[in-house]
Design an enzyme around this catalytic site. Structure first.
Site, PDB file in Angstrom:
ATOM      1  N   GLY A  71       0.698  -1.192   0.021  1.00 42.22           N
ATOM      2  CA  GLY A  71       0.189   0.082  -0.181  1.00 42.22           C
ATOM      3  C   GLY A  71       0.883   1.409   0.092  1.00 42.22           C
ATOM      4  N   ASN A 151      -9.334   3.179   7.249  1.00 39.03           N
ATOM      5  CA  ASN A 151      -8.685   1.949   7.954  1.00 39.03           C
ATOM      6  C   ASN A 151      -9.096   2.064   9.323  1.00 39.03           C
ATOM      7  OD1 ASN A 151      -6.979   4.346   7.091  1.00 39.03           O
ATOM      8  ND2 ASN A 151      -5.631   3.554   8.767  1.00 39.03           N
ATOM      9  N   SER A 201      -2.914  -3.856  -1.231  1.00 39.60           N
ATOM     10  CA  SER A 201      -1.944  -4.390  -0.381  1.00 39.60           C
ATOM     11  C   SER A 201      -2.240  -5.817   0.124  1.00 39.60           C
ATOM     12  CB  SER A 201      -1.807  -3.626   0.879  1.00 39.60           C
ATOM     13  OG  SER A 201      -0.675  -4.080   1.666  1.00 39.60           O
ATOM     14  N   THR A 239      13.791  -6.720  -9.271  1.00 36.80           N
ATOM     15  CA  THR A 239      13.191  -8.077  -9.474  1.00 36.80           C
ATOM     16  C   THR A 239      12.057  -8.405  -8.836  1.00 36.80           C
ATOM     17  OG1 THR A 239      15.599  -9.042  -9.711  1.00 36.80           O
ATOM     18  CG2 THR A 239      14.126 -10.763  -9.251  1.00 36.80           C
ATOM     19  N   CYS A 327       1.208   3.433  16.507  1.00 39.17           N
ATOM     20  CA  CYS A 327       1.829   3.052  17.698  1.00 39.17           C
ATOM     21  C   CYS A 327       3.294   3.392  17.730  1.00 39.17           C
ATOM     22  CB  CYS A 327       1.375   1.551  18.084  1.00 39.17           C
ATOM     23  SG  CYS A 327       1.219   1.468  19.726  1.00 39.17           S
TER      24      CYS A 327
END
Ligand SMILES: Cc1ncc(COP(=O)(O)O)c(C=O)c1O
Length: 382
Positions: A71, A151, A201, A239, A327
Protein backbone atom coordinates in the site's frame (compact mmCIF):
# COMPACT_ATOMS: atom_id res chain seq x y z
CA UNK A 1 -4.73 -18.31 28.02
CA UNK A 2 -6.47 -18.15 24.70
CA UNK A 3 -5.08 -15.52 22.32
CA UNK A 4 -7.55 -14.03 19.89
CA UNK A 5 -6.76 -11.56 17.15
CA UNK A 6 -9.09 -8.65 16.38
CA UNK A 7 -6.70 -6.36 14.55
CA UNK A 8 -7.07 -7.51 10.93
CA UNK A 9 -7.14 -3.91 9.70
CA UNK A 10 -3.51 -3.59 10.89
CA UNK A 11 -2.47 -6.85 9.25
CA UNK A 12 -3.79 -10.37 8.91
CA UNK A 13 -2.50 -13.90 9.41
CA UNK A 14 -1.56 -15.64 6.17
CA UNK A 15 -4.18 -18.08 4.88
CA UNK A 16 -2.96 -21.73 5.00
CA UNK A 17 -3.56 -22.19 1.24
CA UNK A 18 -1.47 -19.08 0.60
CA UNK A 19 1.38 -20.53 2.66
CA UNK A 20 1.27 -23.66 0.50
CA UNK A 21 1.64 -21.80 -2.80
CA UNK A 22 4.34 -19.50 -1.40
CA UNK A 23 6.26 -22.50 -0.12
CA UNK A 24 5.96 -24.30 -3.45
CA UNK A 25 7.03 -21.20 -5.41
CA UNK A 26 10.07 -20.69 -3.17
CA UNK A 27 11.25 -24.21 -3.91
CA UNK A 28 10.15 -24.76 -7.48
CA UNK A 29 9.81 -21.38 -9.14
CA UNK A 30 12.84 -19.32 -8.19
CA UNK A 31 13.75 -18.09 -11.66
CA UNK A 32 14.13 -14.40 -12.39
CA UNK A 33 11.09 -13.37 -14.45
CA UNK A 34 13.41 -11.37 -16.74
CA UNK A 35 15.61 -14.38 -17.60
CA UNK A 36 15.18 -15.89 -21.04
CA UNK A 37 15.79 -19.53 -20.03
CA UNK A 38 12.98 -21.91 -19.02
CA UNK A 39 13.14 -21.00 -15.29
CA UNK A 40 12.74 -17.34 -16.11
CA UNK A 41 9.89 -18.06 -18.54
CA UNK A 42 8.21 -20.17 -15.86
CA UNK A 43 8.31 -17.30 -13.36
CA UNK A 44 7.05 -14.86 -15.98
CA UNK A 45 4.14 -17.14 -16.81
CA UNK A 46 3.20 -17.32 -13.12
CA UNK A 47 3.44 -13.57 -12.77
CA UNK A 48 1.31 -12.99 -15.88
CA UNK A 49 -1.36 -15.35 -14.55
CA UNK A 50 -1.37 -13.48 -11.24
CA UNK A 51 -1.73 -10.12 -13.00
CA UNK A 52 -4.73 -11.43 -14.89
CA UNK A 53 -6.38 -12.38 -11.57
CA UNK A 54 -5.57 -8.95 -10.06
CA UNK A 55 -6.88 -7.15 -13.16
CA UNK A 56 -10.10 -9.18 -13.30
CA UNK A 57 -10.74 -8.48 -9.62
CA UNK A 58 -11.14 -4.74 -10.30
CA UNK A 59 -12.40 -4.72 -13.90
CA UNK A 60 -9.00 -3.70 -15.33
CA UNK A 61 -6.61 -5.12 -17.95
CA UNK A 62 -3.44 -7.03 -16.97
CA UNK A 63 -1.21 -4.34 -18.53
CA UNK A 64 -2.76 -1.84 -16.10
CA UNK A 65 -1.40 -3.68 -13.05
CA UNK A 66 1.99 -2.67 -11.63
CA UNK A 67 3.31 -4.88 -8.84
CA UNK A 68 4.65 -2.99 -5.83
CA UNK A 69 5.74 -3.73 -2.26
CA UNK A 70 2.26 -2.86 -0.94
CA UNK A 71 0.00 0.00 0.00
CA UNK A 72 2.64 2.53 0.97
CA UNK A 73 4.62 2.18 -2.25
CA UNK A 74 1.46 2.19 -4.37
CA UNK A 75 0.21 5.39 -2.70
CA UNK A 76 3.62 7.09 -2.88
CA UNK A 77 4.04 6.17 -6.54
CA UNK A 78 0.55 7.29 -7.55
CA UNK A 79 0.89 10.65 -5.80
CA UNK A 80 4.51 11.64 -6.25
CA UNK A 81 4.89 10.35 -9.80
CA UNK A 82 1.66 12.01 -10.92
CA UNK A 83 2.84 15.28 -9.42
CA UNK A 84 6.22 15.11 -11.16
CA UNK A 85 4.76 13.93 -14.47
CA UNK A 86 2.09 16.64 -14.58
CA UNK A 87 3.64 19.66 -12.87
CA UNK A 88 3.69 21.64 -16.10
CA UNK A 89 -0.11 21.25 -16.37
CA UNK A 90 -0.77 22.35 -12.79
CA UNK A 91 0.38 22.06 -9.22
CA UNK A 92 -2.91 21.67 -7.40
CA UNK A 93 -3.90 18.41 -5.66
CA UNK A 94 -7.03 17.55 -3.68
CA UNK A 95 -7.17 15.00 -0.87
CA UNK A 96 -8.90 14.52 2.49
CA UNK A 97 -7.81 14.99 6.08
CA UNK A 98 -8.55 11.35 6.97
CA UNK A 99 -6.24 9.61 4.50
CA UNK A 100 -3.65 7.10 5.68
CA UNK A 101 -0.18 8.51 6.31
CA UNK A 102 0.99 6.74 3.16
CA UNK A 103 -1.03 9.43 1.36
CA UNK A 104 -0.68 12.34 3.78
CA UNK A 105 3.13 12.19 4.04
CA UNK A 106 3.67 12.34 0.25
CA UNK A 107 1.27 15.32 0.25
CA UNK A 108 3.46 17.06 2.89
CA UNK A 109 6.50 16.31 0.78
CA UNK A 110 4.92 17.80 -2.35
CA UNK A 111 3.70 20.85 -0.44
CA UNK A 112 7.32 21.57 0.54
CA UNK A 113 8.23 21.36 -3.16
CA UNK A 114 5.70 24.07 -4.02
CA UNK A 115 2.56 22.05 -4.82
CA UNK A 116 -0.73 23.35 -3.43
CA UNK A 117 -2.75 20.76 -1.54
CA UNK A 118 -6.44 21.19 -0.69
CA UNK A 119 -7.43 19.00 2.27
CA UNK A 120 -11.16 18.28 2.34
CA UNK A 121 -12.62 18.03 5.82
CA UNK A 122 -15.11 15.35 6.88
CA UNK A 123 -18.32 15.30 8.87
CA UNK A 124 -18.94 13.29 12.05
CA UNK A 125 -19.46 10.18 9.90
CA UNK A 126 -16.08 10.55 8.20
CA UNK A 127 -17.67 11.63 4.90
CA UNK A 128 -16.57 14.51 2.67
CA UNK A 129 -19.09 16.99 1.27
CA UNK A 130 -19.36 16.36 -2.48
CA UNK A 131 -20.33 19.99 -3.13
CA UNK A 132 -17.10 21.12 -1.46
CA UNK A 133 -15.17 18.68 -3.67
CA UNK A 134 -16.85 20.18 -6.77
CA UNK A 135 -15.85 23.67 -5.70
CA UNK A 136 -12.27 22.59 -4.96
CA UNK A 137 -11.60 21.29 -8.49
CA UNK A 138 -9.80 23.76 -10.76
CA UNK A 139 -8.19 23.79 -14.20
CA UNK A 140 -4.80 23.28 -12.58
CA UNK A 141 -5.92 20.33 -10.39
CA UNK A 142 -3.83 17.39 -11.54
CA UNK A 143 -4.75 14.77 -8.95
CA UNK A 144 -7.53 13.88 -6.52
CA UNK A 145 -6.65 11.24 -3.91
CA UNK A 146 -9.57 10.01 -1.80
CA UNK A 147 -9.56 6.70 0.03
CA UNK A 148 -12.08 3.97 -0.80
CA UNK A 149 -12.71 3.00 2.82
CA UNK A 150 -11.15 4.39 5.97
CA UNK A 151 -8.78 2.13 7.92
CA UNK A 152 -9.79 3.42 11.36
CA UNK A 153 -13.54 3.95 11.34
CA UNK A 154 -14.39 2.04 8.15
CA UNK A 155 -16.43 4.81 6.48
CA UNK A 156 -16.78 4.18 2.74
CA UNK A 157 -16.38 7.12 0.37
CA UNK A 158 -18.98 7.75 -2.35
CA UNK A 159 -16.40 6.61 -4.91
CA UNK A 160 -18.67 6.43 -7.98
CA UNK A 161 -20.06 9.92 -7.38
CA UNK A 162 -16.56 11.29 -6.71
CA UNK A 163 -15.36 9.76 -10.01
CA UNK A 164 -18.27 11.36 -11.88
CA UNK A 165 -17.65 14.76 -10.30
CA UNK A 166 -13.99 14.66 -11.37
CA UNK A 167 -14.85 13.57 -14.94
CA UNK A 168 -17.44 16.35 -15.27
CA UNK A 169 -15.25 19.06 -13.72
CA UNK A 170 -13.08 21.68 -15.42
CA UNK A 171 -10.01 19.78 -14.23
CA UNK A 172 -8.23 16.93 -15.97
CA UNK A 173 -7.25 15.49 -12.60
CA UNK A 174 -6.42 11.82 -12.26
CA UNK A 175 -8.50 10.06 -9.62
CA UNK A 176 -6.44 7.99 -7.19
CA UNK A 177 -8.04 5.91 -4.47
CA UNK A 178 -6.33 4.06 -1.64
CA UNK A 179 -8.33 0.83 -1.62
CA UNK A 180 -6.00 -0.99 0.79
CA UNK A 181 -8.79 -1.74 3.29
CA UNK A 182 -11.63 -2.12 0.80
CA UNK A 183 -9.93 -4.48 -1.65
CA UNK A 184 -11.18 -8.04 -1.21
CA UNK A 185 -14.40 -7.07 0.57
CA UNK A 186 -15.98 -4.40 -1.63
CA UNK A 187 -16.93 -4.87 -5.30
CA UNK A 188 -14.56 -2.54 -7.10
CA UNK A 189 -14.82 -1.69 -10.80
CA UNK A 190 -12.25 0.89 -11.82
CA UNK A 191 -13.91 1.64 -15.17
CA UNK A 192 -17.45 2.06 -13.81
CA UNK A 193 -16.12 4.15 -10.91
CA UNK A 194 -13.88 6.33 -13.15
CA UNK A 195 -10.77 5.44 -11.10
CA UNK A 196 -7.41 6.14 -12.76
CA UNK A 197 -5.08 4.89 -10.01
CA UNK A 198 -5.85 2.40 -7.24
CA UNK A 199 -3.65 1.07 -4.43
CA UNK A 200 -3.92 -2.38 -2.83
CA UNK A 201 -1.93 -4.41 -0.33
CA UNK A 202 -1.76 -8.19 0.11
CA UNK A 203 -1.21 -8.42 3.87
CA UNK A 204 -4.63 -6.96 4.65
CA UNK A 205 -6.37 -9.90 2.96
CA UNK A 206 -4.36 -12.78 4.44
CA UNK A 207 -1.72 -12.71 1.74
CA UNK A 208 2.04 -12.28 2.31
CA UNK A 209 3.46 -8.96 3.48
CA UNK A 210 5.54 -6.74 1.19
CA UNK A 211 3.45 -7.17 -1.95
CA UNK A 212 0.60 -5.22 -3.52
CA UNK A 213 -0.29 -3.59 -6.77
CA UNK A 214 -1.02 -0.19 -8.20
CA UNK A 215 -3.62 -0.08 -10.95
CA UNK A 216 -2.68 2.57 -13.50
CA UNK A 217 -5.20 3.33 -16.25
CA UNK A 218 -3.51 2.42 -19.55
CA UNK A 219 -4.02 5.96 -20.88
CA UNK A 220 -1.69 7.25 -18.14
CA UNK A 221 2.06 7.10 -18.28
CA UNK A 222 3.86 7.43 -14.96
CA UNK A 223 7.63 7.13 -14.65
CA UNK A 224 9.01 4.45 -12.31
CA UNK A 225 9.34 5.45 -8.66
CA UNK A 226 12.26 3.03 -8.35
CA UNK A 227 15.20 3.51 -10.65
CA UNK A 228 17.01 0.47 -11.99
CA UNK A 229 15.93 -2.34 -14.30
CA UNK A 230 13.13 -2.26 -16.84
CA UNK A 231 10.70 -4.57 -15.04
CA UNK A 232 6.95 -3.99 -15.10
CA UNK A 233 7.18 -2.34 -18.54
CA UNK A 234 9.61 0.23 -17.09
CA UNK A 235 7.06 1.23 -14.43
CA UNK A 236 8.67 -0.41 -11.37
CA UNK A 237 12.32 -1.41 -11.29
CA UNK A 238 13.42 -4.42 -9.24
CA UNK A 239 13.31 -8.22 -9.55
CA UNK A 240 9.76 -9.44 -9.02
CA UNK A 241 9.04 -11.50 -5.87
CA UNK A 242 7.34 -14.51 -7.45
CA UNK A 243 6.46 -16.40 -4.20
CA UNK A 244 4.83 -13.25 -2.78
CA UNK A 245 3.04 -12.53 -6.07
CA UNK A 246 1.50 -16.00 -6.35
CA UNK A 247 0.68 -15.92 -2.63
CA UNK A 248 -1.14 -12.62 -3.15
CA UNK A 249 -2.91 -14.15 -6.17
CA UNK A 250 -4.15 -17.02 -3.99
CA UNK A 251 -5.32 -14.59 -1.30
CA UNK A 252 -7.25 -12.63 -3.94
CA UNK A 253 -8.85 -15.79 -5.35
CA UNK A 254 -9.96 -16.84 -1.88
CA UNK A 255 -11.21 -13.33 -1.10
CA UNK A 256 -13.25 -13.28 -4.32
CA UNK A 257 -14.81 -16.68 -3.63
CA UNK A 258 -15.70 -15.92 -0.01
CA UNK A 259 -16.56 -12.23 -0.31
CA UNK A 260 -20.32 -12.50 0.08
CA UNK A 261 -20.20 -15.01 2.93
CA UNK A 262 -17.58 -12.96 4.78
CA UNK A 263 -19.58 -9.76 4.34
CA UNK A 264 -22.64 -11.45 5.88
CA UNK A 265 -20.59 -13.02 8.61
CA UNK A 266 -18.86 -9.75 9.57
CA UNK A 267 -22.26 -8.04 9.65
CA UNK A 268 -23.55 -10.64 12.07
CA UNK A 269 -20.42 -10.22 14.24
CA UNK A 270 -21.05 -6.47 14.49
CA UNK A 271 -24.73 -7.01 15.26
CA UNK A 272 -23.97 -9.51 18.02
CA UNK A 273 -21.35 -7.21 19.51
CA UNK A 274 -23.66 -4.21 19.55
CA UNK A 275 -26.62 -6.22 20.82
CA UNK A 276 -24.71 -7.68 23.76
CA UNK A 277 -23.23 -4.31 24.71
CA UNK A 278 -26.73 -2.83 24.61
CA UNK A 279 -28.17 -5.71 26.66
CA UNK A 280 -25.56 -5.10 29.35
CA UNK A 281 -26.28 -1.33 29.26
CA UNK A 282 -22.69 -0.45 28.37
CA UNK A 283 -22.37 3.27 27.58
CA UNK A 284 -20.98 3.31 24.03
CA UNK A 285 -21.38 4.77 20.54
CA UNK A 286 -20.19 3.58 17.15
CA UNK A 287 -17.76 5.91 15.36
CA UNK A 288 -18.10 6.26 11.59
CA UNK A 289 -20.96 5.92 9.16
CA UNK A 290 -23.77 3.66 10.41
CA UNK A 291 -24.43 2.00 7.01
CA UNK A 292 -21.85 3.02 4.44
CA UNK A 293 -18.88 1.32 6.04
CA UNK A 294 -16.38 -1.47 5.62
CA UNK A 295 -17.81 -4.62 7.14
CA UNK A 296 -14.62 -5.82 8.86
CA UNK A 297 -14.02 -2.67 10.93
CA UNK A 298 -15.99 -1.46 13.91
CA UNK A 299 -14.77 1.52 15.90
CA UNK A 300 -16.40 1.99 19.31
CA UNK A 301 -16.38 4.84 21.78
CA UNK A 302 -16.65 3.48 25.33
CA UNK A 303 -17.65 6.57 27.24
CA UNK A 304 -15.40 7.38 30.20
CA UNK A 305 -12.97 4.53 29.44
CA UNK A 306 -9.38 5.27 28.46
CA UNK A 307 -8.68 3.43 25.20
CA UNK A 308 -5.03 3.03 26.10
CA UNK A 309 -5.84 1.31 29.39
CA UNK A 310 -8.57 -0.79 27.82
CA UNK A 311 -6.20 -1.95 25.10
CA UNK A 312 -3.59 -3.00 27.65
CA UNK A 313 -6.07 -4.90 29.82
CA UNK A 314 -7.55 -6.58 26.75
CA UNK A 315 -4.05 -7.61 25.75
CA UNK A 316 -3.56 -9.18 29.18
CA UNK A 317 -6.76 -11.15 28.52
CA UNK A 318 -5.22 -12.38 25.26
CA UNK A 319 -7.26 -10.10 23.00
CA UNK A 320 -5.51 -7.99 20.35
CA UNK A 321 -7.48 -4.86 19.45
CA UNK A 322 -6.33 -1.40 18.40
CA UNK A 323 -6.62 2.20 19.53
CA UNK A 324 -5.47 5.30 17.69
CA UNK A 325 -3.88 5.20 14.31
CA UNK A 326 -0.26 4.53 14.98
CA UNK A 327 1.79 3.08 17.73
CA UNK A 328 5.25 4.57 17.89
CA UNK A 329 7.65 3.20 20.45
CA UNK A 330 4.78 2.14 22.67
CA UNK A 331 2.98 5.49 22.52
CA UNK A 332 -0.45 5.72 21.00
CA UNK A 333 -0.75 8.86 18.90
CA UNK A 334 -4.19 10.44 18.99
CA UNK A 335 -5.98 9.44 15.80
CA UNK A 336 -6.00 12.19 13.15
CA UNK A 337 -9.17 10.56 11.79
CA UNK A 338 -11.13 10.80 15.06
CA UNK A 339 -9.80 14.36 15.58
CA UNK A 340 -11.02 15.29 12.07
CA UNK A 341 -14.44 13.79 12.78
CA UNK A 342 -15.08 14.99 16.31
CA UNK A 343 -12.51 17.70 17.17
CA UNK A 344 -9.36 17.33 19.23
CA UNK A 345 -11.10 18.17 22.52
CA UNK A 346 -13.62 15.37 22.13
CA UNK A 347 -13.40 12.57 24.69
CA UNK A 348 -13.96 10.13 21.80
CA UNK A 349 -10.40 10.67 20.65
CA UNK A 350 -9.05 9.17 23.89
CA UNK A 351 -11.81 6.65 24.49
CA UNK A 352 -12.29 4.78 21.21
CA UNK A 353 -11.01 1.40 20.08
CA UNK A 354 -10.96 -0.34 16.72
CA UNK A 355 -11.98 -3.98 16.44
CA UNK A 356 -11.50 -5.70 13.09
CA UNK A 357 -12.48 -9.13 11.80
CA UNK A 358 -10.89 -11.62 9.43
CA UNK A 359 -10.47 -15.23 8.40
CA UNK A 360 -10.18 -16.74 11.89
CA UNK A 361 -12.91 -14.71 13.59
CA UNK A 362 -15.83 -16.82 14.85
CA UNK A 363 -19.01 -16.06 16.78
CA UNK A 364 -17.44 -17.84 19.74
CA UNK A 365 -14.47 -15.45 19.67
CA UNK A 366 -16.88 -12.50 19.42
CA UNK A 367 -18.68 -13.73 22.51
CA UNK A 368 -15.42 -13.93 24.44
CA UNK A 369 -14.46 -10.47 23.18
CA UNK A 370 -17.74 -8.92 24.35
CA UNK A 371 -17.58 -10.63 27.72
CA UNK A 372 -14.12 -9.16 28.32
CA UNK A 373 -15.16 -5.76 26.95
CA UNK A 374 -18.11 -5.61 29.35
CA UNK A 375 -15.96 -6.68 32.31
CA UNK A 376 -13.03 -4.37 31.57
CA UNK A 377 -14.99 -1.26 30.57
CA UNK A 378 -16.96 -1.55 33.82
CA UNK A 379 -13.70 -1.83 35.73
CA UNK A 380 -12.10 1.15 34.01
CA UNK A 381 -15.05 3.49 33.82
CA UNK A 382 -14.39 6.80 35.51
C1 LIG B 1 -5.70 2.66 4.13
C2 LIG B 1 -4.28 2.20 4.12
N1 LIG B 1 -3.43 2.68 3.21
C3 LIG B 1 -2.14 2.29 3.16
C4 LIG B 1 -1.63 1.39 4.05
C5 LIG B 1 -0.20 0.96 3.95
O1 LIG B 1 -0.13 -0.32 3.36
P1 LIG B 1 1.18 -1.23 3.53
O2 LIG B 1 1.25 -1.66 4.95
O3 LIG B 1 0.94 -2.39 2.59
O4 LIG B 1 2.35 -0.43 3.10
C6 LIG B 1 -2.48 0.88 5.05
C7 LIG B 1 -1.95 -0.04 6.09
O5 LIG B 1 -2.18 0.13 7.26
C8 LIG B 1 -3.84 1.28 5.08
O6 LIG B 1 -4.69 0.83 6.01
Amino acid sequence: MERIYFDYAATSPVHPEVIEVVHDAMINHFGNASSIHHLGRDSRRMMDNAKKVFADSIGAKPNEIVLTSGGTESDNTAIIETAFAREKEGKHIVTTVIEHHAVLKPMDYLEKLGFEITYLSVDKYGMIDLEVLKEALREDTILVSIMYGNNEVGSLSAIKSIGEIIVESVSTAYFHTDAVQAYGLESIDVKKESIDLLSTSSHKISGPKGIGFLYINEAIHLPSFMLGGEQEMKRRAGTENIPAIVGFQKAVEIAQLTKESRRNEYDSFSHRLIQRLNDQKVDFEINGHPDSRLKHIINIWFKGVSSEKLLLLMDLSGLAISAGSACTAGNIDPSHVLIAMYGKESQRVKESVRISFGIDTTMKSIDYLVTELIKLTNKLKK
